[in-house]
Design a protein around this motif. Structure first.
Motif, PDB file in Angstrom:
ATOM      1  N   LEU A 160      31.428  45.170  44.720  1.00  0.00           N
ATOM      2  CA  LEU A 160      32.428  45.821  44.122  1.00  0.00           C
ATOM      3  C   LEU A 160      32.209  45.660  42.801  1.00  0.00           C
ATOM      4  O   LEU A 160      31.936  45.240  42.284  1.00  0.00           O
ATOM      5  N   SER A 161      32.647  47.140  42.156  1.00  0.00           N
ATOM      6  CA  SER A 161      32.342  47.305  41.058  1.00  0.00           C
ATOM      7  C   SER A 161      33.227  45.636  39.994  1.00  0.00           C
ATOM      8  O   SER A 161      34.351  45.514  40.705  1.00  0.00           O
ATOM      9  N   THR A 162      32.913  44.936  39.064  1.00  0.00           N
ATOM     10  CA  THR A 162      33.296  44.228  38.349  1.00  0.00           C
ATOM     11  C   THR A 162      34.703  44.691  37.799  1.00  0.00           C
ATOM     12  O   THR A 162      35.725  43.646  38.056  1.00  0.00           O
ATOM     13  N   ASP A 163      34.602  46.014  37.444  1.00  0.00           N
ATOM     14  CA  ASP A 163      36.343  46.217  37.686  1.00  0.00           C
ATOM     15  C   ASP A 163      37.090  46.713  38.571  1.00  0.00           C
ATOM     16  O   ASP A 163      38.877  45.776  38.147  1.00  0.00           O
ATOM     17  N   LEU A 164      36.520  46.893  39.480  1.00  0.00           N
ATOM     18  CA  LEU A 164      37.693  46.908  40.565  1.00  0.00           C
ATOM     19  C   LEU A 164      37.444  45.730  40.895  1.00  0.00           C
ATOM     20  O   LEU A 164      39.388  45.797  41.508  1.00  0.00           O
ATOM     21  N   LEU A 165      37.493  44.664  40.603  1.00  0.00           N
ATOM     22  CA  LEU A 165      37.710  43.372  41.162  1.00  0.00           C
ATOM     23  C   LEU A 165      38.361  42.705  40.423  1.00  0.00           C
ATOM     24  O   LEU A 165      39.321  42.135  40.472  1.00  0.00           O
ATOM     25  N   GLU A 166      38.335  42.483  39.084  1.00  0.00           N
ATOM     26  CA  GLU A 166      39.621  42.289  38.168  1.00  0.00           C
ATOM     27  C   GLU A 166      40.991  43.033  38.213  1.00  0.00           C
ATOM     28  O   GLU A 166      41.623  42.299  38.600  1.00  0.00           O
ATOM     29  N   ARG A 167      40.722  44.178  38.937  1.00  0.00           N
ATOM     30  CA  ARG A 167      42.137  45.236  39.074  1.00  0.00           C
ATOM     31  C   ARG A 167      42.678  44.642  40.305  1.00  0.00           C
ATOM     32  O   ARG A 167      44.421  43.964  40.251  1.00  0.00           O
ATOM     33  N   ALA A 210      46.844  41.007  42.563  1.00  0.00           N
ATOM     34  CA  ALA A 210      47.203  39.798  43.238  1.00  0.00           C
ATOM     35  C   ALA A 210      48.087  38.899  42.916  1.00  0.00           C
ATOM     36  O   ALA A 210      49.046  38.511  43.397  1.00  0.00           O
ATOM     37  N   LYS A 211      47.620  38.275  41.911  1.00  0.00           N
ATOM     38  CA  LYS A 211      47.999  37.763  40.902  1.00  0.00           C
ATOM     39  C   LYS A 211      50.006  38.508  40.458  1.00  0.00           C
ATOM     40  O   LYS A 211      50.397  37.005  40.557  1.00  0.00           O
ATOM     41  N   LYS A 212      49.395  39.512  40.047  1.00  0.00           N
ATOM     42  CA  LYS A 212      51.810  40.234  40.028  1.00  0.00           C
ATOM     43  C   LYS A 212      52.675  39.987  41.285  1.00  0.00           C
ATOM     44  O   LYS A 212      53.366  39.790  41.006  1.00  0.00           O
ATOM     45  N   GLN A 213      51.647  40.172  42.207  1.00  0.00           N
ATOM     46  CA  GLN A 213      52.107  39.910  43.462  1.00  0.00           C
ATOM     47  C   GLN A 213      52.307  38.303  44.148  1.00  0.00           C
ATOM     48  O   GLN A 213      52.659  38.390  44.940  1.00  0.00           O
TER      49      GLN A 213
END
Length: 83
Positions: A14-21, A26-29
């Protein structure tokens, strides 16, 4: 008695940007990254509209609209919904 879900470990690039998003979402939920991604993929794969919804989608795509809803008052709204 609960049955265990058979899972197989796999890897994706996965792109690093997508992985960070994904991690932030996930953390928000308050969920693990794995659970968040698995749930999102299951929603995509298993959520298929029923026949009534499919027919409504086709009507809209064909240019057939249900009409105009009048929101000027509750009575007008209810009357326009019944037409």
């Amino acid at each position: 008695m609960e049955t265990a879900i058979d899972r197989k470990q796999t890897a994706f690039r996965l792109s690093t940007d997508l992985l960070e998003r994904l991690k932030k979402a996930a953390k928000k939920q308050n969920r693990s990254l794995n659970n968040f991604v698995e749930s999102a993929l299951m929603d995509i794969v298993y959520n298929e509209p029923n026949e009534e919804t499919k027919a409504a989608i086709e009507e809209v795509r064909a240019g057939k609209f249900a009409g105009t809803i009048d929101t000027s008052s509750m009575d007008a709204f209810l009357k326009s919904c019944g037409e």
